[in-house]
Design an enzyme around this catalytic site. Structure first.
Site, PDB file in Angstrom:
ATOM      1  N   HIS A   1      63.367 -39.809  40.750  1.00 45.83           N
ATOM      2  CA  HIS A   1      62.648 -38.828  41.260  1.00 45.83           C
ATOM      3  C   HIS A   1      62.065 -37.852  40.080  1.00 45.83           C
ATOM      4  CE1 HIS A   1      64.547 -39.797  45.192  1.00 45.83           C
ATOM      5  NE2 HIS A   1      63.258 -40.146  45.233  1.00 45.83           N
TER       6      HIS A   1
ATOM      7  N   LYS B   1      65.567 -41.884  59.312  1.00 45.56           N
ATOM      8  CA  LYS B   1      66.606 -41.819  58.150  1.00 45.56           C
ATOM      9  C   LYS B   1      67.706 -40.809  58.589  1.00 45.56           C
ATOM     10  CE  LYS B   1      64.135 -43.026  54.150  1.00 45.56           C
ATOM     11  NZ  LYS B   1      63.687 -42.775  52.851  1.00 45.56           N
TER      12      LYS B   1
ATOM     13  N   ARG C   1      58.844 -48.620  42.213  1.00 42.11           N
ATOM     14  CA  ARG C   1      59.677 -49.265  41.344  1.00 42.11           C
ATOM     15  C   ARG C   1      59.585 -50.659  41.167  1.00 42.11           C
ATOM     16  NH1 ARG C   1      64.258 -46.971  44.988  1.00 42.11           N
ATOM     17  NH2 ARG C   1      62.959 -47.752  46.346  1.00 42.11           N
TER      18      ARG C   1
ATOM     19  N   SER D   1      68.005 -43.806  46.447  1.00 41.35           N
ATOM     20  CA  SER D   1      68.879 -42.764  47.001  1.00 41.35           C
ATOM     21  C   SER D   1      69.903 -43.595  47.920  1.00 41.35           C
ATOM     22  CB  SER D   1      68.016 -41.459  47.858  1.00 41.35           C
ATOM     23  OG  SER D   1      67.208 -40.897  46.977  1.00 41.35           O
TER      24      SER D   1
END
Length: 170
Positions: A22, A46, A95, A133
């Protein structure tokens, strides 16, 4: 001669916790705009390790040395948030192929909501591409070393939260 309006970008995410990946996207994205707003999202799908206020504070601490970055919470559609800020650019990090598929679909939906706001994608640094994360949290819960994936102070925050909550791997 008319002065150009400042170019405002938004880099949205949950940032639970903020990773070195990030930070790479933030530093690079900040060079593309006059003002980069890190939008810390509530995400009902989440279960965050940190509260919204804690995540915002972590990001503010980690980006304090980047003069054109600010941090704001949001709990609305990304495009509504961007419109409210007067943003012209959404910055997203990629990514790999999985991110691309997700972002491709989101970009189509966002353009349907407001096609005046551009989506800009930055590839994560090759060394940082595997970092996520959720994996950082999993490694921490199982007692692994996360210092190579997150800023040092964030590693301390994560480790303290794991100890505080008694999280254990299942």
């Amino acid at each position: 001669m008319t002065a150009l309006a400042p170019r405002i970008g938004v880099y949205p995410g949950t940032f639970d916790p903020i990773t070195l990946g990030h930070m790479d996207i933030i530093r690079r994205g900040a060079r593309l705009v006059d003002r980069l707003v890190i939008g810390v999202a509530t995400n009902p799908s989440k279960s965050p390790m940190f509260t919204l206020a804690e995540r915002k504070a972590q990001i503010m601490r980690e980006t304090a040395d980047i003069p054109n970055v600010e941090v704001a919470e949001f709990d609305e559609l990304l495009m509504s948030f961007a419109e409210r800020l007067g943003a012209t650019v959404i910055v997203r990090g990629l990514r790999g192929a999985g991110d691309f598929e997700y972002e491709f679909q989101m970009t189509g939906m966002n353009r349907a909501l407001n096609d005046d706001i551009e989506q800009v994608f930055l590839m994560a640094d090759v060394a940082l591409q595997p970092i996520a994360s959720r994996l950082v949290k999993e490694i921490a819960v199982y007692g692994g070393d996360i210092h190579k994936f997150v800023p040092s102070a964030v590693a301390t925050d994560v480790e303290a939260r794991v100890r505080q909550t008694g999280m254990k791997g299942q």
